[in-house]
Design a protein around this motif. Structure first.
Motif, PDB file in Angstrom:
ATOM      1  N   GLN A   1       1.890  -5.561   9.135  1.00  9.55           N
ATOM      2  CA  GLN A   1       2.893  -4.853   8.339  1.00  9.55           C
ATOM      3  C   GLN A   1       2.375  -4.434   6.964  1.00  9.55           C
ATOM      4  N   TRP A   2       1.130  -4.739   6.674  1.00 12.22           N
ATOM      5  CA  TRP A   2       0.608  -4.416   5.345  1.00 12.22           C
ATOM      6  C   TRP A   2       0.451  -2.917   5.116  1.00 12.22           C
ATOM      7  N   TYR A   3       0.475  -2.127   6.189  1.00 13.85           N
ATOM      8  CA  TYR A   3       0.388  -0.677   6.027  1.00 13.85           C
ATOM      9  C   TYR A   3       1.503  -0.147   5.137  1.00 13.85           C
ATOM     10  N   ARG A   4       2.620  -0.887   5.063  1.00 17.54           N
ATOM     11  CA  ARG A   4       3.755  -0.456   4.251  1.00 17.54           C
ATOM     12  C   ARG A   4       3.385  -0.317   2.769  1.00 17.54           C
ATOM     13  N   LEU A   5       2.399  -1.079   2.327  1.00 19.98           N
ATOM     14  CA  LEU A   5       1.971  -1.000   0.930  1.00 19.98           C
ATOM     15  C   LEU A   5       1.513   0.407   0.569  1.00 19.98           C
ATOM     16  N   LEU A   6       0.955   1.120   1.539  1.00 19.30           N
ATOM     17  CA  LEU A   6       0.503   2.494   1.305  1.00 19.30           C
ATOM     18  C   LEU A   6       1.540   3.522   1.731  1.00 19.30           C
ATOM     19  N   THR A   7       2.123   3.348   2.912  1.00 21.38           N
ATOM     20  CA  THR A   7       3.058   4.369   3.405  1.00 21.38           C
ATOM     21  C   THR A   7       4.279   4.515   2.501  1.00 21.38           C
ATOM     22  N   ALA A   8       4.702   3.423   1.872  1.00 17.66           N
ATOM     23  CA  ALA A   8       5.869   3.503   0.988  1.00 17.66           C
ATOM     24  C   ALA A   8       5.619   4.421  -0.196  1.00 17.66           C
ATOM     25  N   THR A   9       4.343   4.591  -0.585  1.00 16.09           N
ATOM     26  CA  THR A   9       4.049   5.442  -1.735  1.00 16.09           C
ATOM     27  C   THR A   9       4.170   6.921  -1.395  1.00 16.09           C
TER      28      THR A   9
ATOM     29  N   GLY B   1      -1.080   3.593  -6.708  1.00 17.82           N
ATOM     30  CA  GLY B   1       0.030   3.399  -5.773  1.00 17.82           C
ATOM     31  C   GLY B   1       0.018   2.021  -5.148  1.00 17.82           C
ATOM     32  N   LEU B   2      -1.164   1.573  -4.708  1.00 19.83           N
ATOM     33  CA  LEU B   2      -1.267   0.231  -4.125  1.00 19.83           C
ATOM     34  C   LEU B   2      -1.036  -0.852  -5.171  1.00 19.83           C
ATOM     35  N   GLY B   3      -1.424  -0.584  -6.413  1.00 23.15           N
ATOM     36  CA  GLY B   3      -1.151  -1.551  -7.471  1.00 23.15           C
ATOM     37  C   GLY B   3       0.333  -1.777  -7.666  1.00 23.15           C
ATOM     38  N   GLY B   4       1.102  -0.684  -7.630  1.00 20.82           N
ATOM     39  CA  GLY B   4       2.547  -0.831  -7.734  1.00 20.82           C
ATOM     40  C   GLY B   4       3.124  -1.599  -6.565  1.00 20.82           C
ATOM     41  N   SER B   5       2.648  -1.298  -5.355  1.00 18.06           N
ATOM     42  CA  SER B   5       3.184  -1.963  -4.163  1.00 18.06           C
ATOM     43  C   SER B   5       2.845  -3.450  -4.139  1.00 18.06           C
ATOM     44  N   THR B   6       1.593  -3.791  -4.424  1.00 20.24           N
ATOM     45  CA  THR B   6       1.195  -5.201  -4.349  1.00 20.24           C
ATOM     46  C   THR B   6       1.825  -6.030  -5.463  1.00 20.24           C
ATOM     47  N   PHE B   7       1.999  -5.448  -6.646  1.00 19.02           N
ATOM     48  CA  PHE B   7       2.645  -6.200  -7.713  1.00 19.02           C
ATOM     49  C   PHE B   7       4.118  -6.424  -7.394  1.00 19.02           C
ATOM     50  N   ALA B   8       4.766  -5.424  -6.808  1.00 22.19           N
ATOM     51  CA  ALA B   8       6.156  -5.599  -6.394  1.00 22.19           C
ATOM     52  C   ALA B   8       6.274  -6.700  -5.350  1.00 22.19           C
ATOM     53  N   PHE B   9       5.356  -6.738  -4.406  1.00 16.69           N
ATOM     54  CA  PHE B   9       5.381  -7.789  -3.393  1.00 16.69           C
ATOM     55  C   PHE B   9       5.128  -9.155  -4.004  1.00 16.69           C
ATOM     56  N   LEU B  10       4.207  -9.238  -4.958  1.00 16.38           N
ATOM     57  CA  LEU B  10       3.916 -10.516  -5.601  1.00 16.38           C
ATOM     58  C   LEU B  10       5.145 -11.069  -6.313  1.00 16.38           C
ATOM     59  N   VAL B  11       5.893 -10.194  -6.994  1.00 13.63           N
ATOM     60  CA  VAL B  11       7.033 -10.651  -7.796  1.00 13.63           C
ATOM     61  C   VAL B  11       8.287 -10.848  -6.952  1.00 13.63           C
TER      62      VAL B  11
ATOM     63  N   LEU C   1      13.095  12.284  11.528  1.00 13.69           N
ATOM     64  CA  LEU C   1      12.962  10.926  12.068  1.00 13.69           C
ATOM     65  C   LEU C   1      13.877   9.962  11.330  1.00 13.69           C
ATOM     66  N   THR C   2      15.122  10.352  11.156  1.00 14.00           N
ATOM     67  CA  THR C   2      16.112   9.540  10.432  1.00 14.00           C
ATOM     68  C   THR C   2      16.808   8.603  11.417  1.00 14.00           C
ATOM     69  N   PRO C   3      16.967   7.305  11.101  1.00 22.61           N
ATOM     70  CA  PRO C   3      16.453   6.597   9.914  1.00 22.61           C
ATOM     71  C   PRO C   3      15.153   5.841  10.197  1.00 22.61           C
ATOM     72  N   ARG C   4      14.540   6.116  11.358  1.00 18.65           N
ATOM     73  CA  ARG C   4      13.428   5.282  11.823  1.00 18.65           C
ATOM     74  C   ARG C   4      12.260   5.281  10.852  1.00 18.65           C
ATOM     75  N   LEU C   5      11.855   6.466  10.368  1.00 18.70           N
ATOM     76  CA  LEU C   5      10.686   6.524   9.494  1.00 18.70           C
ATOM     77  C   LEU C   5      10.934   5.773   8.193  1.00 18.70           C
ATOM     78  N   GLY C   6      12.142   5.917   7.641  1.00 18.73           N
ATOM     79  CA  GLY C   6      12.472   5.196   6.421  1.00 18.73           C
ATOM     80  C   GLY C   6      12.442   3.689   6.614  1.00 18.73           C
ATOM     81  N   GLN C   7      12.819   3.237   7.795  1.00 18.75           N
ATOM     82  CA  GLN C   7      12.829   1.801   8.058  1.00 18.75           C
ATOM     83  C   GLN C   7      11.424   1.245   8.272  1.00 18.75           C
ATOM     84  N   THR C   8      10.574   2.012   8.915  1.00 17.10           N
ATOM     85  CA  THR C   8       9.253   1.487   9.270  1.00 17.10           C
ATOM     86  C   THR C   8       8.204   1.728   8.186  1.00 17.10           C
ATOM     87  N   TRP C   9       8.458   2.659   7.264  1.00 14.84           N
ATOM     88  CA  TRP C   9       7.456   2.973   6.227  1.00 14.84           C
ATOM     89  C   TRP C   9       7.816   2.430   4.853  1.00 14.84           C
TER      90      TRP C   9
END
Length: 297
Positions: free
Chosen positions: A132-140, A180-190, A102-110
């Motif tokens: 779009q908050w699902y990205r906080l988990l799917t990115a991990t 994993g979510l801690g890393g994602s949410t802190f990255a978004f905060l900063v 699923l290149t590059p669609r999955l990388g773009q949406t997750w």
């Protein structure tokens, strides 16, 4: 033999006087349950270490038996690394899909993508709202390069089974997801005004922090785990293109959650451990909402 003479008995001795089985009253028996002393017939008796027991006493004994638990209260299992292998498998499957199918669609949406309201076309990604908050988990679970997933899965394979065996499957999975979510949410905060990153590194750093906490709790050797953490922090802050925010957020949230899971007092272990996980999720929710106030519409 004369008609008025008594007949001699040639059959088996009568069983009159024997009590009937408490479950089958019509079946006389001379055997009693060794626990409750109720009469039991051969159909109902269960062999015990001494004598026989009735089905009810056997069931009550099983109900009163404590289920074996892990070091920190989780359900014990013969396979202490099942969740670790499932997580590795999930990461590998997503990598194959993202890199080759699923290149590059999955990388773009997750991916952990966010563009704030001050960016042309923003807000977009996580900053665009709950859809779009699902990205906080799917990115991990998303990796695009073989070396990236290789390094992360190697560390997960190394650190995961000991933690899973000590915590139990459910607590270990909760720790991994929270880190994993801690890393994602802190990255978004900063950096939620403009960012785009992928990888399980936040969760992996959370496991590193949890390993240090477990060594402290068990009074085990700290040097190897601390040295490994220091090495990874040096790599994180010395090389460009690495999202240090996700690494740091995962490390802190994973370590604090592990402390709540491992230092919970035995008499209130379930309550304290539940509050530790819920508290970490609450902190992550707060970081997300603050980030939305900074970058969202």
């Amino acid at each position: 033999m004369l008609p008025d003479e008594p007949r001699s008995s040639t059959g088996p001795a009568p069983e009159a006087g024997l009590p009937g089985c408490y479950r089958h009253p019509g079946t006389p028996t001379g055997v009693s349950c060794t626990r409750c002393e109720r009469p039991i017939c051969p159909q109902c008796m269960v062999t015990a270490s001494v004598g026989f027991q009735c089905p009810e006493c056997v069931g009550a004994g099983h109900a009163g038996t404590r289920r074996p638990t892990t070091r920190f209260g989780g359900a014990s299992s013969a396979d202490g690394g099942l969740v670790t292998r499932l997580l590795i498998g999930a990461n590998v499957v997503v990598w194959v899909l993202a890199a080759y199918v699923l290149t590059p669609r999955l990388g773009q949406t997750w991916s952990l993508f966010s563009a704030g309201r001050d960016i042309l076309g923003g807000p977009a990604g996580i900053a665009d709202g709950p859809d779009q908050w699902y990205r906080l988990l799917t990115a991990t679970f998303l990796h695009l390069e073989w070396w990236h997933i290789g390094l992360n899965m190697l560390v997960l394979f190394w650190l995961g089974p000991p933690l899973e065996e000590a915590l139990g499957r459910l607590r270990f999975l909760a720790l991994y997801v929270v880190a994993g979510l801690g890393g994602s949410t802190f990255a978004f905060l900063v950096a939620g005004d403009w960012m785009n990153s992928v990888g399980a590194s936040g969760a992996i750093f959370g496991l590193i922090g949890a390993t240090i906490v477990m060594q402290l709790r068990n009074r085990g050797p700290l040097a190897p785990a601390v040295a490994f953490l220091v090495f990874n922090l040096i790599v994180t802050f010395s090389r460009p293109g690495i999202d240090w925010r996700a690494h740091l957020g995962g490390l802190v949230l994973g370590g604090l959650t592990a402390a709540g899971l491992m230092y919970a007092p035995r008499e209130r272990r379930g309550l304290v451990q539940g509050l530790a996980v819920a508290g970490a999720v609450a902190v992550e929710a707060a970081m997300l909402l603050i980030g939305m106030s900074l970058y969202g519409s």
